[in-house]
Design an enzyme around this catalytic site. Structure first.
Site, PDB file in Angstrom:
ATOM      1  CD  GLU A 169      -2.745  -1.386   2.419  1.00  0.00           C
ATOM      2  OE1 GLU A 169      -2.728  -0.477   3.276  1.00  0.00           O
ATOM      3  OE2 GLU A 169      -3.453  -2.406   2.530  1.00  0.00           O
ATOM      4  CD  GLU A 276      -4.626  -7.925   1.872  1.00  0.00           C
ATOM      5  OE1 GLU A 276      -5.516  -7.217   2.385  1.00  0.00           O
ATOM      6  OE2 GLU A 276      -3.425  -7.631   1.917  1.00  0.00           O
TER       7      GLU A 276
HETATM    8  O1  9MR Z   1      -7.168  -8.116   8.701  1.00  0.00           O
HETATM    9  C1  9MR Z   1      -6.238  -7.277   9.323  1.00  0.00           C
HETATM   10  C2  9MR Z   1      -6.794  -6.748  10.632  1.00  0.00           C
HETATM   11  O2  9MR Z   1      -6.938  -7.793  11.561  1.00  0.00           O
HETATM   12  C3  9MR Z   1      -5.880  -5.665  11.192  1.00  0.00           C
HETATM   13  O3  9MR Z   1      -6.484  -5.086  12.334  1.00  0.00           O
HETATM   14  C4  9MR Z   1      -5.622  -4.613  10.127  1.00  0.00           C
HETATM   15  C5  9MR Z   1      -4.700  -3.529  10.650  1.00  0.00           C
HETATM   16  O4  9MR Z   1      -4.615  -2.476   9.756  1.00  0.00           O
HETATM   17  O5  9MR Z   1      -5.063  -5.213   8.993  1.00  0.00           O
HETATM   18  C6  9MR Z   1      -5.912  -6.124   8.380  1.00  0.00           C
HETATM   19  O6  9MR Z   1      -5.348  -6.642   7.198  1.00  0.00           O
HETATM   20  C7  9MR Z   1      -5.056  -5.696   6.167  1.00  0.00           C
HETATM   21  C8  9MR Z   1      -3.874  -6.241   5.404  1.00  0.00           C
HETATM   22  O7  9MR Z   1      -2.815  -6.512   6.266  1.00  0.00           O
HETATM   23  C9  9MR Z   1      -3.454  -5.274   4.318  1.00  0.00           C
HETATM   24  N1  9MR Z   1      -4.551  -4.940   3.455  1.00  0.00           N
HETATM   25  C10 9MR Z   1      -5.774  -4.522   4.103  1.00  0.00           C
HETATM   26  C11 9MR Z   1      -6.192  -5.548   5.145  1.00  0.00           C
HETATM   27  C12 9MR Z   1      -7.510  -5.162   5.770  1.00  0.00           C
HETATM   28  O8  9MR Z   1      -7.389  -3.942   6.446  1.00  0.00           O
END
Ligand code: 9MR
Length: 370
Positions: A169, A276
């Site tokens: 990102e 994802e």
């Molecule tokens: O699913 C993840 C969640 O449990 C965390 O709290 C969050 C923190 O920002 O990140 C989520 O996963 C993210 C992933 O690592 C990167 N792309 C977006 C995902 C959803 O936010």
């Protein structure tokens, strides 16, 4: 008369026998379908297409969901356990236990592991950007810390992790901007991206290295991601793939947008993976966050949502199969509707293929019906 009676008796016995055998025949065919339905996993349907994966936490792997993960998926991604904050909480301290649990689970079940993620602006530990006097760290020191982190983590799982999301990102959502204004960028400039790939490649030359982002089907953002990865590729940076996160919803992406993204990124000679995937039952981009300030307080999975969602899943998997040469993996973000990261957005979501009781939803049957 007697012979007539025994003839009729014989005839009726025969009829009953024929009817019975037909009936049991049908029943066993039905049983076969049902048992093959329950024993064949998603990964088996897609064996000749791409690796089917799912994001997991060690906590979920200690529940009945573990069985479902092993039955339906060929790859796991740690949802949080390998991010810098959780795995490297203090400069001289790593926390391996959660990540190790996931890698051991994958080994035991003969699954692959996708590493996620080495460099991101979120979930970074506090010490990372702070120098000895409490001031902002210098570029040189930050790159050194990044190198130490990447080398240590990638080395530990060398041979167990086949692909890494190296940078996550880095592109801004605003079409007028290019790179996201993060501490990484402010301190190191654009260079931090190339460096991350170089360090990861040096640590494990066999790992497939990805740039990973969301809204990759949104034409403006897609073009800026394209500019970034093309620049890296042209400069000889060891980047091998682009991850389309796939936080989609019932109203996006369109077939055309999705096909265009896969075509553009693979035209650079890069692998494409959907890293994802989920289909939010609410409208809007990036996981169906609220659009236009509308607030929907409903938390029921309605028949309409179910229908719209299965149509979106059907379409995107249709496209995935069409691009099986370009697409090397599809990973769902969470296992079932029992828990999704989207639930934390103020309302329950139902974005996955398995319901809260871990049973396949209608959308599941659409996805495997080809
Ligand atoms: O699913 C993840 C969640 O449990 C965390 O709290 C969050 C923190 O920002 O990140 C989520 O996963 C993210 C992933 O690592 C990167 N792309 C977006 C995902 C959803 O936010």
């Amino acid at each position: 008369m007697n012979s007539m009676k025994s003839y009729l008796l014989l005839l009726s016995t025969l009829c009953i026998a024929v009817l019975f055998s037909r009936c049991t025949g049908k029943m066993s065919a039905q049983n076969a379908t049902q048992s093959s339905r329950s024993t064949k996993g998603l990964k088996d349907y897609y064996k000749n297409y791409f690796t089917m994966g799912v994001a997991v936490s060690p906590r979920e792997l200690r529940t009945d969901a573990a069985k479902l993960v092993a039955e339906h998926f060929a790859s796991v991604t740690p949802e949080n356990a390998m991010k810098m904050g959780p795995i490297h909480p203090r400069e001289n301290e790593y926390f391996w236990s959660d990540a190790d649990t996931i890698v051991a689970f994958a080994k035991k079940n003969k699954m692959k592991v996708r590493g996620h993620t080495l460099v991101w602006h979120a979930q970074t530990p506090n010490w990372l950007f702070t120098g000895a006097n409490g001031d902002t760290v210098s570029k040189q020191l930050l790159l050194q810390r990044m190198k130490d982190h990447i080398t240590t983590v990638v080395n530990r799982y060398k041979g167990s992790i086949y692909a890494w999301d190296v940078v996550n990102e880095a592109i801004d959502d605003n079409n007028q901007l290019y790179l996201r204004n993060t501490a990484w960028y402010r301190i190191c400039g654009e260079e931090f991206i190339a460096k991350a790939f170089e360090y990861a490649h040096a640590a494990d030359p066999k790992a497939v290295l990805f740039y990973n982002d969301y809204n990759t089907e949104n034409p403006g953002k897609r073009d800026r991601i394209f500019k970034l990865v093309k620049g890296l590729k042209d400069a000889g940076v060891p980047i091998h793939g682009v991850g389309l996160q796939g936080h989609w919803s019932v109203n996006n992406p369109s077939r055309e947008e999705l096909e265009q993204s896969i075509k553009m990124f693979s035209s650079l000679g890069l692998q494409v993976q959907v890293t994802e995937l989920d289909v939010s039952v609410y409208a809007g981009r990036q996981g169906g966050q609220l659009i236009n300030g509308q607030r929907d307080t409903s938390s029921t999975f309605t028949a309409e949502m179910e229908q719209q969602q299965l149509e979106k899943y059907k379409m995107v998997f249709d496209v995935f199969r069409k691009y099986k040469k370009e697409l090397t993996g599809v990973t769902f973000w969470n296992i079932s509707d029992r828990y999704s990261w989207l639930d934390g957005r103020g309302r329950k979501n139902y974005p996955l293929l398995f319901d809260r009781n871990l049973q396949p939803k209608k959308a599941f049957w659409e996805v495997v019906n080809f």
